[in-house]
Design a protein around this motif. Structure first.
Motif, PDB file in Angstrom:
ATOM      1  N   PHE A  35       0.832  -1.205   0.000  1.00 42.14           N
ATOM      2  CA  PHE A  35       0.000   0.000   0.000  1.00 42.14           C
ATOM      3  C   PHE A  35       0.869   1.258   0.000  1.00 42.14           C
ATOM      4  O   PHE A  35       0.661   2.177  -0.798  1.00 42.14           O
ATOM      5  N   THR A  36       1.854   1.285   0.905  1.00 44.04           N
ATOM      6  CA  THR A  36       2.719   2.462   1.005  1.00 44.04           C
ATOM      7  C   THR A  36       3.538   2.651  -0.271  1.00 44.04           C
ATOM      8  O   THR A  36       3.690   3.782  -0.758  1.00 44.04           O
ATOM      9  N   ASN A  37       4.071   1.576  -0.817  1.00 52.12           N
ATOM     10  CA  ASN A  37       4.844   1.673  -2.059  1.00 52.12           C
ATOM     11  C   ASN A  37       3.998   2.219  -3.202  1.00 52.12           C
ATOM     12  O   ASN A  37       4.473   3.007  -4.026  1.00 52.12           O
ATOM     13  N   GLN A  38       2.739   1.802  -3.261  1.00 54.60           N
ATOM     14  CA  GLN A  38       1.845   2.300  -4.306  1.00 54.60           C
ATOM     15  C   GLN A  38       1.619   3.807  -4.159  1.00 54.60           C
ATOM     16  O   GLN A  38       1.650   4.553  -5.145  1.00 54.60           O
ATOM     17  N   VAL A  39       1.420   4.247  -2.930  1.00 47.89           N
ATOM     18  CA  VAL A  39       1.213   5.677  -2.685  1.00 47.89           C
ATOM     19  C   VAL A  39       2.463   6.472  -3.058  1.00 47.89           C
ATOM     20  O   VAL A  39       2.381   7.541  -3.670  1.00 47.89           O
ATOM     21  N   PHE A  49       3.641  14.699   4.653  1.00 50.30           N
ATOM     22  CA  PHE A  49       4.920  14.270   5.181  1.00 50.30           C
ATOM     23  C   PHE A  49       5.730  13.552   4.102  1.00 50.30           C
ATOM     24  O   PHE A  49       6.941  13.731   3.989  1.00 50.30           O
ATOM     25  N   LEU A  50       5.055  12.774   3.281  1.00 49.89           N
ATOM     26  CA  LEU A  50       5.706  12.030   2.198  1.00 49.89           C
ATOM     27  C   LEU A  50       6.408  12.974   1.229  1.00 49.89           C
ATOM     28  O   LEU A  50       7.503  12.682   0.736  1.00 49.89           O
ATOM     29  N   ASP A  51       5.778  14.107   0.926  1.00 48.79           N
ATOM     30  CA  ASP A  51       6.378  15.058  -0.010  1.00 48.79           C
ATOM     31  C   ASP A  51       7.730  15.562   0.489  1.00 48.79           C
ATOM     32  O   ASP A  51       8.674  15.743  -0.283  1.00 48.79           O
ATOM     33  N   LEU A  52       7.825  15.793   1.795  1.00 47.90           N
ATOM     34  CA  LEU A  52       9.068  16.275   2.373  1.00 47.90           C
ATOM     35  C   LEU A  52      10.164  15.212   2.261  1.00 47.90           C
ATOM     36  O   LEU A  52      11.327  15.526   2.036  1.00 47.90           O
ATOM     37  N   LEU A  53       9.770  13.942   2.398  1.00 47.77           N
ATOM     38  CA  LEU A  53      10.733  12.853   2.263  1.00 47.77           C
ATOM     39  C   LEU A  53      11.198  12.702   0.816  1.00 47.77           C
ATOM     40  O   LEU A  53      12.374  12.408   0.560  1.00 47.77           O
ATOM     41  N   LEU A  54      10.283  12.895  -0.134  1.00 50.85           N
ATOM     42  CA  LEU A  54      10.639  12.767  -1.544  1.00 50.85           C
ATOM     43  C   LEU A  54      11.647  13.836  -1.964  1.00 50.85           C
ATOM     44  O   LEU A  54      12.505  13.596  -2.813  1.00 50.85           O
ATOM     45  N   VAL A  55      11.550  15.004  -1.369  1.00 50.31           N
ATOM     46  CA  VAL A  55      12.529  16.060  -1.647  1.00 50.31           C
ATOM     47  C   VAL A  55      13.910  15.605  -1.203  1.00 50.31           C
ATOM     48  O   VAL A  55      14.913  15.809  -1.893  1.00 50.31           O
ATOM     49  N   ASN A  56      13.982  14.964  -0.039  1.00 49.94           N
ATOM     50  CA  ASN A  56      15.270  14.478   0.459  1.00 49.94           C
ATOM     51  C   ASN A  56      15.794  13.310  -0.361  1.00 49.94           C
ATOM     52  O   ASN A  56      17.007  13.115  -0.461  1.00 49.94           O
ATOM     53  N   ASN A  69      13.338   2.751   0.233  1.00 48.25           N
ATOM     54  CA  ASN A  69      13.037   1.914   1.392  1.00 48.25           C
ATOM     55  C   ASN A  69      12.989   2.733   2.672  1.00 48.25           C
ATOM     56  O   ASN A  69      12.152   2.496   3.552  1.00 48.25           O
ATOM     57  N   GLY A  70      13.882   3.702   2.766  1.00 50.40           N
ATOM     58  CA  GLY A  70      13.887   4.580   3.934  1.00 50.40           C
ATOM     59  C   GLY A  70      12.624   5.415   4.018  1.00 50.40           C
ATOM     60  O   GLY A  70      12.073   5.627   5.104  1.00 50.40           O
ATOM     61  N   ILE A  71      12.167   5.881   2.861  1.00 49.96           N
ATOM     62  CA  ILE A  71      10.919   6.653   2.824  1.00 49.96           C
ATOM     63  C   ILE A  71       9.759   5.804   3.321  1.00 49.96           C
ATOM     64  O   ILE A  71       8.948   6.247   4.141  1.00 49.96           O
ATOM     65  N   ARG A  72       9.693   4.565   2.822  1.00 48.52           N
ATOM     66  CA  ARG A  72       8.605   3.678   3.244  1.00 48.52           C
ATOM     67  C   ARG A  72       8.667   3.408   4.741  1.00 48.52           C
ATOM     68  O   ARG A  72       7.655   3.386   5.430  1.00 48.52           O
ATOM     69  N   GLU A  73       9.872   3.206   5.259  1.00 47.13           N
ATOM     70  CA  GLU A  73      10.032   2.955   6.694  1.00 47.13           C
ATOM     71  C   GLU A  73       9.501   4.114   7.524  1.00 47.13           C
ATOM     72  O   GLU A  73       8.785   3.907   8.513  1.00 47.13           O
ATOM     73  N   GLU A  74       9.832   5.337   7.120  1.00 46.89           N
ATOM     74  CA  GLU A  74       9.418   6.488   7.910  1.00 46.89           C
ATOM     75  C   GLU A  74       7.920   6.746   7.803  1.00 46.89           C
ATOM     76  O   GLU A  74       7.268   7.112   8.793  1.00 46.89           O
ATOM     77  N   VAL A  75       7.357   6.574   6.608  1.00 53.37           N
ATOM     78  CA  VAL A  75       5.910   6.758   6.449  1.00 53.37           C
ATOM     79  C   VAL A  75       5.156   5.700   7.243  1.00 53.37           C
ATOM     80  O   VAL A  75       4.170   6.004   7.935  1.00 53.37           O
ATOM     81  N   ASP A  76       5.621   4.456   7.178  1.00 55.24           N
ATOM     82  CA  ASP A  76       4.983   3.383   7.942  1.00 55.24           C
ATOM     83  C   ASP A  76       5.062   3.647   9.443  1.00 55.24           C
ATOM     84  O   ASP A  76       4.100   3.426  10.186  1.00 55.24           O
ATOM     85  N   THR A  77       6.219   4.127   9.894  1.00 51.91           N
ATOM     86  CA  THR A  77       6.384   4.428  11.318  1.00 51.91           C
ATOM     87  C   THR A  77       5.447   5.545  11.749  1.00 51.91           C
ATOM     88  O   THR A  77       4.789   5.466  12.792  1.00 51.91           O
ATOM     89  N   PHE A  78       5.374   6.584  10.935  1.00 49.28           N
ATOM     90  CA  PHE A  78       4.511   7.724  11.244  1.00 49.28           C
ATOM     91  C   PHE A  78       3.052   7.276  11.315  1.00 49.28           C
ATOM     92  O   PHE A  78       2.298   7.670  12.206  1.00 49.28           O
TER      93      PHE A  78
END
Length: 382
Positions: free
Chosen positions: A125-129, A158-165, A174-183
């Motif tokens: 689900f998160t990967n699709q988003v 929050f995801l948009d801010l991670l994509l910028v990084n 994978n790091g993005i998915r980890e942080e979104v899942d944690t949040f």
């Protein structure tokens, strides 16, 4: 692990800057309106079970703010909610069964099969988003700069801010998915239970409830239609004290663990480096030496009270404290403001009757009920 945490913490701190929180507040306010509409439909009922409706609201808020997406009502939201709770269920059951600690044995258990299936769904689900969000950027539909797409202003996520990084090679997918899942996992459930316990307790504290309403009336006056603003939230001093007192009695995370890196003396005992120290937040908050009459609900404790900085730790403390603390406090204020301006809370479940059950977050073993009663037409809502 410490290096990874330090790098991520440094990276994510900017996501909770004042200006970012202010943008998130609009989404929380909007989603709170949906919750108020649902509660309105409950009027006339002798009691309302808080956990299902509040959990659904906080899950919607977290989906919107962390991933910039909406969970559709029905099968999708139920599957996502079920998967999140399956993970927690499996973790707790492994924690209380020492024979499942070794990975080789755990991987043979039914808990691992349940956890693996739930993780697969959540990760897909998160990967699709993430991919959909990237596609928006690739097609010049900007999702994060306040511009309008198809005539509608896109919301900050929050995801948009991670994509910028990610673009700056500071984090991978994978790091993005980890942080979104944690949040998502830590953000919606903790806040939901904090709200449920607070609503139940405020319903039982008529004087406190009236004092909160007086503060809200001073802020909003007789304007029954004005929506709450980020600036209004800063004026809710007494409501903030009530939130803090509720979190003292009902900390969403009732215990935390810390790995001790050097020898330390605690209570006259030497604790060697390498020890995992369990900190019982629930009991610390009920220490009579710090909180006289600890079972009593007294928001005034937080008006001018001075105490040891580690005597109150609903969000932990120190470098590894909860990075989302200000976000959570903002969400708690918005929801409580909305509910109390529109409805009077009447008691059904009594605090003395609440029994707790073991989980990753503090939960009641039985439903938490209140009765919602509409305030008169002169009352306003958030």
């Amino acid at each position: 692990m410490g290096i990874k945490w330090h790098q991520r913490r440094k990276l994510l701190t900017s996501a909770f800057h004042f200006n970012i929180l202010k943008q998130f507040s609009h989404t929380i306010i909007e989603q709170t309106e949906g919750l108020l509409g649902f509660v309105q439909a409950e009027l006339g009922s002798p009691r309302t079970d808080l956990v299902p409706i509040i959990t659904k609201a906080t899950l919607r808020i977290m989906c919107e703010t962390s991933m910039g997406t909406s969970l559709r009502e029905g099968t999708e939201s139920k599957k996502y909610f079920s998967a999140l709770h399956t993970i927690g269920y499996c973790i707790v059951n492994r924690m209380i069964r020492p024979w499942l600690y070794p990975d080789g044995i755990f991987y043979l258990s039914a808990f691992w099969r349940m956890e693996k299936s739930a993780l697969k769904y959540l990760h897909n689900f998160t990967n699709q988003v993430i991919q959909e969000r990237k596609f928006c950027k690739a097609t010049n539909e900007k999702v994060n700069d306040g511009s309008e797409v198809h005539g509608q202003k896109k919301k900050q996520a929050f995801l948009d801010l991670l994509l910028v990084n990610e673009r700056d090679n500071k984090i991978d997918e994978n790091g993005i998915r980890e942080e979104v899942d944690t949040f998502m996992f830590e953000g919606h459930d903790t806040t939901a239970m904090a709200l449920c316990f607070m609503i139940m307790r405020i319903a039982n504290e008529s004087i406190v409830q009236n004092s909160i309403l007086e503060e809200l009336q001073r802020i909003f006056g007789n304007d029954s239609h004005r929506q709450v603003t980020f600036e209004d939230l800063c004026e809710m001093k007494y409501l903030e004290c009530c939130i803090k007192e509720s979190l003292r009695l009902y900390p969403s995370v009732p215990f935390i663990a810390r790995h001790i890196n050097e020898d330390v003396t605690l209570g006259g005992y030497r604790v060697p480096a390498g020890t995992i120290c369990q900190i019982n937040v629930f009991d610390i908050h009920r220490d009579e030496a710090v909180y006289p009459d600890p079972e009593r609900f007294m928001p005034e404790r937080f008006l001018n009270g001075k105490r040891h900085p580690y005597a109150y730790i609903p969000f932990s403390a120190g470098p590894r404290n909860c990075i989302g603390m200000k976000f959570a406090m903002m969400e708690l204020k918005v929801v409580m403001c909305g509910l109390l301006r529109r409805f009077r809370l009447e008691p059904v479940t009594r605090p003395a009757d609440v029994r707790f059950t073991g989980d990753l977050v503090l939960r009641a073993a039985h439903p938490l009920y209140v009765r919602f009663v509409s305030r008169d037409s002169s009352s306003s809502d958030c």
